[in-house]
Design a protein around this motif. Structure first.
Motif, PDB file in Angstrom:
ATOM      1  N   SER A  89       0.859  -1.210   0.000  1.00 36.25           N
ATOM      2  CA  SER A  89       0.000   0.000   0.000  1.00 36.25           C
ATOM      3  C   SER A  89       0.875   1.232   0.000  1.00 36.25           C
ATOM      4  N   ASN A 245       1.267   9.139   7.555  1.00 35.04           N
ATOM      5  CA  ASN A 245      -0.177   9.280   7.459  1.00 35.04           C
ATOM      6  C   ASN A 245      -0.938   7.975   7.557  1.00 35.04           C
ATOM      7  N   ILE A 246      -0.447   6.934   6.869  1.00 33.61           N
ATOM      8  CA  ILE A 246      -1.319   5.757   6.788  1.00 33.61           C
ATOM      9  C   ILE A 246      -1.085   4.690   7.842  1.00 33.61           C
TER      10      ILE A 246
ATOM     11  N   SER B  85      -5.492   4.692  12.635  1.00 29.39           N
ATOM     12  CA  SER B  85      -5.038   4.979  11.260  1.00 29.39           C
ATOM     13  C   SER B  85      -5.606   3.931  10.323  1.00 29.39           C
ATOM     14  N   PHE B  88      -9.309   4.482   9.764  1.00 30.12           N
ATOM     15  CA  PHE B  88      -9.660   5.552   8.824  1.00 30.12           C
ATOM     16  C   PHE B  88      -9.304   5.182   7.382  1.00 30.12           C
ATOM     17  N   SER B  89      -8.133   4.558   7.158  1.00 28.00           N
ATOM     18  CA  SER B  89      -7.867   4.176   5.754  1.00 28.00           C
ATOM     19  C   SER B  89      -8.933   3.211   5.285  1.00 28.00           C
ATOM     20  N   TYR B  92     -12.500   5.030   4.660  1.00 24.96           N
ATOM     21  CA  TYR B  92     -12.520   5.903   3.489  1.00 24.96           C
ATOM     22  C   TYR B  92     -12.353   5.093   2.203  1.00 24.96           C
ATOM     23  N   CYS B 111      -4.265  13.986   9.700  1.00 28.27           N
ATOM     24  CA  CYS B 111      -4.155  12.797   8.842  1.00 28.27           C
ATOM     25  C   CYS B 111      -5.457  12.496   8.117  1.00 28.27           C
ATOM     26  N   GLN B 112      -6.584  12.846   8.749  1.00 28.93           N
ATOM     27  CA  GLN B 112      -7.888  12.636   8.123  1.00 28.93           C
ATOM     28  C   GLN B 112      -7.896  13.092   6.667  1.00 28.93           C
ATOM     29  N   ASN B 114      -5.550  13.510   4.608  1.00 27.56           N
ATOM     30  CA  ASN B 114      -4.695  12.724   3.710  1.00 27.56           C
ATOM     31  C   ASN B 114      -5.315  11.370   3.380  1.00 27.56           C
ATOM     32  N   PHE B 115      -5.956  10.745   4.374  1.00 26.88           N
ATOM     33  CA  PHE B 115      -6.646   9.481   4.096  1.00 26.88           C
ATOM     34  C   PHE B 115      -7.696   9.683   3.011  1.00 26.88           C
ATOM     35  N   LEU B 118      -6.117  10.145  -0.336  1.00 22.38           N
ATOM     36  CA  LEU B 118      -5.604   8.862  -0.835  1.00 22.38           C
ATOM     37  C   LEU B 118      -6.723   8.047  -1.470  1.00 22.38           C
TER      38      LEU B 118
END
Lengths: 370, 370
Positions: A89, A245-246, B85, B88-89, B92, B111-112, B114-115, B118
């Protein structure tokens, strides 16, 4: 995946299922690694590591690459990830813009395609067969590379075929990717599980190759979720940003355990020997049953068999033998589209005793499933 | 993040840095949880769990929701993730198509955004201030919801402001999201770290709310990487498919430890009390120094202060006091754009002794930084 669920249902109903569909070592994590984890628990330091990983593990892996492959990899280029899933990923999120593409072998590891699609990019599945040992070749890479293609993926040894790529071909692919302005991505998760031959690291041929590996298979550490990716200098910053971030970071305790894993040899060798014994038994017996194994698998714990002589639909066949014999194997369609209806994958990540029983059950039934 | 790196550089040069920029508990994981992890190591079962998590942990969490919030949540709706994390990934990736959007508070957890990007979607940052306790309101949600908006996010207690949302407002937001054909996503990672008030779970008001939580903060288990997300029935299958692909599963050992964590009370309460003592001290001292804390924070371990009386650029101010005093705090820009140059975030996830020293250092210097 649905077949795995059905196998579990049957098991819940009390039937003994022979699991030859599973891609997970049946061995427990070696004791030396467990002991290291206990020591780390006692230390009380279970805080986040840096997002790129525990520097001690990065250094230990750098040393390991020198010992194992005689290649120099600076610790900064080794990014610790939550398993190879995390590595994939990460690299696809860092590398790909929407509309770009990645070249993949078909058959191949199915999650790859989904990672690429999640990044808004296109997986280009290239049919591969016995003529290239089920791997991409430099010729195929050249032929399919187009504007926006960023990399070609080699899975070596291959899942699902267990075959190794020829070293010269790997080198040629690396050169072709470089010349095309992209990367070779080498999935080396089954390194260390090879029989009578050593798998070559892509970094032996191309210091710009991207290498993915992890502790799940060779060290029997699946549930620990720790792997790594080696990237060239120019990708480190982009990868670090994505990692922050991930994931935030890979599990701290697993990273300590991984340092100990790199010192573990005896138990790993015993596991490898056991896999090899199963492989040899299974190859001989499957041939007798009419399964056609065109290229001898020399790695991983998989055998990819052509079933044309037995059935004209491998999926129906797999469901049929699951119901009739309680033996679970994976239909080709789980790995791609190219001739997938003519192939099945056997995993020998289960005891020789189970495999013997599985063969016995198949002997009594394969005829009926034809 | 650059400021954190600079702080580490200064530390490496031998300077003592007071870390009030970090969002990680300074406490070690409670002993009862460590002991449970050791027992799990002895069991030898460190294989993958199902991708949705260890069923025993799902069940334990289901019971915990009944005890903690008096809500009924079936175990199948509780998906175990590698930290929030991962949650959230996951959500989304499962929820969003390219071009869709999510409503977020600004300031908020960075970070939200950025998720969401992505996943190829658009984060819509909605300015929030003291009038709504730095939270979205039903009115704001209504106003900003557009075609393709799938959810609104509430971070309760908020990072960076530490403020709780009013229970009625939370209920209205939930209703507004439902009426608009979308979801309320409630980030509850700081539940259990509230002072003189209990945070309400979104599921108390809306059984279709999506709730994200984890073991990192309340249980001081950051490096274990284990969290969870509760989704309504209709999203379970989509989420499971994404999980199989992007994580395989959360770390097995951490999931065992998490079961023990849910029984841990005494040490958690001691940590909470310590945070509260720091909070009260810091609130009083910051006010004396001219920091304007407009809404009293009642949760998390953050104080969000308006610095208009001290500086006209919070970023310059943060860098300045780091260099001059060795106190590290976070400039508003890390959490969004709305009035971010007028705000800073203090974290009190460091010892009272350190905080006292930090205040002493600031006393001698804040005047010079104005």
């Amino acid at each position: 995946m649905q077949l795995l669920e059905r196998a579990k249902e049957l098991e819940a109903e009390g039937r003994k299922i022979i699991h030859m569909e599973i891609g997970e070592p049946d061995f427990s994590t070696p004791t030396s690694i467990i002991d290291a984890a206990k020591m780390a628990l006692d230390s009380g330091d279970l805080f986040y590591t840096p997002s790129t990983g525990n520097p001690a593990l990065q250094q230990a892996l750098s040393n390991w690459y020198k010992d194992e492959y005689n290649v120099d990899v600076s610790p900064e280029r080794i990014l610790i990830t939550p398993g190879t899933s995390g590595a994939f990923s990460l690299i696809y999120a860092a590398l790909l813009e929407a509309g770009e593409s990645i070249l993949l072998p078909d058959p191949g590891y199915p999650c790859q395609r989904n990672f690429i699609r999640l990044a808004g990019a296109e997986p280009i599945n290239i049919p591969v067969g016995p003529d290239t040992r089920y791997h991409l070749s430099a010729e195929l890479v050249k032929q399919h590379w187009k504007t926006g293609t960023r990399a070609a993926v080699v899975i070596n040894p291959s899942n699902p075929t267990g075959t190794l790529i020829d070293a010269d071909e790997l080198q040629h692919i690396a050169q072709t990717c470089r010349k095309s302005g992209g990367y070779l991505i080498s999935d080396e998760i089954y390194h260390g599980l090879t029989y009578g031959i050593k798998a070559r690291c892509a970094l032996e041929f191309d210091e710009h190759a991207i290498v993915v590996n992890g502790f799940s298979k060779r060290w029997a550490m699946t549930g620990w979720r720790v792997g790594w990716i080696i990237v060239p200098e120019e990708l480190i910053d982009a990868c670090r940003r994505v990692m922050q971030n991930i994931f935030i970071a890979a599990p701290t305790l697993s990273q300590y355990a991984a340092i100990a894993a790199l010192k573990e040899q005896e138990t790993c060798e015993a596991m490898r020997t056991a896999y090899d014994e199963r492989r040899q038994y299974l190859l001989a017996e499957l041939a007798k049953l009419g399964f056609d194994i065109v290229v001898q698998p020399q790695g991983a714990f998989y055998i990819y068999a052509n079933v044309e002589n037995i059935t004209d639909d491998s999926k129906v066949f797999c469901w049929d033998i699951l119901e009739k014999t309680g033996v679970a194997i994976t239909p080709g369609e789980d790995f791609g589209q190219f001739q997938s209806d003519r192939h099945v994958r056997f995993s020998y990540a289960t005891s020789l005793e189970n495999i013997r029983e599985g063969i016995q059950r198949l002997k009594n039934t394969v005829g009926d499933c034809r």
